[in-house]
Design an enzyme around this catalytic site. Sequence first.
Site, short mmCIF file in Angstrom:
data_model
loop_
_atom_site.label_atom_id
_atom_site.label_comp_id
_atom_site.label_asym_id
_atom_site.label_seq_id
_atom_site.Cartn_x
_atom_site.Cartn_y
_atom_site.Cartn_z
N ARG A 16 0.82 -1.13 -0.09
CA ARG A 16 -0.08 -0.04 -0.09
C ARG A 16 0.69 1.09 0.01
O ARG A 16 0.89 1.92 -0.96
CB ARG A 16 -1.05 0.04 1.07
CG ARG A 16 -2.14 0.90 1.23
CD ARG A 16 -1.81 2.17 1.52
NE ARG A 16 -1.32 2.34 2.68
CZ ARG A 16 -0.92 3.62 3.21
NH1 ARG A 16 -0.75 4.43 2.51
NH2 ARG A 16 -0.23 3.52 4.46
N ASP A 17 1.47 1.30 0.93
CA ASP A 17 2.43 2.80 1.32
C ASP A 17 3.49 2.69 0.28
O ASP A 17 3.88 3.85 -0.33
CB ASP A 17 2.95 2.72 2.52
CG ASP A 17 3.01 4.32 3.06
OD1 ASP A 17 2.93 5.20 2.26
OD2 ASP A 17 3.55 4.50 4.26
N HIS A 209 4.62 3.95 12.87
CA HIS A 209 4.92 3.90 11.49
C HIS A 209 5.94 4.74 11.25
O HIS A 209 5.54 6.03 11.33
CB HIS A 209 3.56 4.09 10.93
CG HIS A 209 3.71 4.10 9.25
ND1 HIS A 209 3.07 3.29 8.50
CD2 HIS A 209 4.15 5.33 8.53
CE1 HIS A 209 3.12 3.54 7.10
NE2 HIS A 209 3.83 4.69 7.15
N HIS A 211 9.14 6.49 8.81
CA HIS A 211 9.74 6.85 7.45
C HIS A 211 11.00 7.09 7.64
O HIS A 211 11.42 7.75 8.63
CB HIS A 211 8.89 7.82 6.61
CG HIS A 211 7.54 7.43 6.13
ND1 HIS A 211 7.49 7.31 4.51
CD2 HIS A 211 6.39 6.82 6.43
CE1 HIS A 211 6.28 6.74 4.40
NE2 HIS A 211 5.61 6.54 5.36
N CYS A 242 5.38 9.92 0.21
CA CYS A 242 3.75 10.49 0.39
C CYS A 242 3.78 11.71 -0.54
O CYS A 242 4.82 12.53 -0.52
CB CYS A 242 3.60 11.17 2.01
SG CYS A 242 2.02 11.93 1.93
N ASN A 251 9.53 4.32 3.55
CA ASN A 251 9.18 3.64 5.03
C ASN A 251 10.51 2.83 5.40
O ASN A 251 11.38 2.85 4.50
CB ASN A 251 8.27 2.44 4.98
CG ASN A 251 6.76 3.04 4.73
OD1 ASN A 251 6.10 3.52 5.84
ND2 ASN A 251 6.40 3.12 3.58
ZN ZN Z 1 3.64 5.97 5.53
#
Ligand code: ZN
Length: 310
Positions: A16-17, A209, A211, A242, A251
Amino acid sequence: MMNLPSKVKICEVGLRDGLQNEKVIPTTEQKLEILRGFIDAGYPVIEVGSFMHPKKVPQMADTDEIFKKIGTLPAGVELRALIPNVRGVQRAVDCGCKKVKLNVSASRMHNLKNLNRTPEESVAGFADCVEMANKNNIAISGSISMPFASPWEGRTPVEDVDAIIEAYLKVGINEISLSDASGQAVPNQVYELCRHVLEKYKDATWWLHFHNTRGAAAANILAAMQAGMTQFDASFGGLGGCPFVPGAAGNVSSEDVINMLDEMGIETGIDVLKVMNLSRKVSEILGHGMDSYVLRAGRSCDLIAKNSEE
Ligand code: ZN
């Protein structure tokens, strides 16, 4: 002695990310193969995709299809998807997704750019999502972006974070992720915020979470573990970013985190060699290298075997 957990839970968020920021997107079949690879590697939690509008995030348009096709999961494996609103819960119901995650930014400006609404408007929408999720036996969690700092407003006041946590708890969401999407957090701040939320909100469970935008992600994970946190997101090959954050980077790499924890004697249940092999395969599909130290350097435990042969 350092206060450390014996076990840590890692959620793989690369599908996803990571992939949502890529130009070349793997086909649905390729994504399914990667997902099966993660399940086989031993991940307990995997973020599969998101139910955003396909025009807004075309890379995630096939998330519904992936859930429909993945079939029966081994016991203890949890797949989740990110949702923007109640329509996302409906899509989860329709495709058999059993866990969803909402997001709001502690930065007013980021929330406006990312979700087109103020944090308060986002919070007002949570109740509907929870109601529909509960009705359909779908677990629902929440994430807070920029709880440490934002590129537009600097350090995030703890009161702003508290206000969002309390809004989540109020609508019945008590699994909360603190997401340093802009990679600005530093270890002492991470330690303090983690201690703060652990002491203040005893009924909540937490994910962190990070990065690795400024190289502090591994140090932040260590600081969070020392504060008592045991659940972390990571992305294979360090994929991610992002689109709304200036200079955003990926990440923290799953391989780097799992390898570090392996070497520290902290159990994850994940086979890092399998993750490394998957990263190499996906690297070919994407047409670029991966941002993982361990992928470049190999595991240090493999050096001994190699050097003693010479
Ligand atoms: Zn993220």
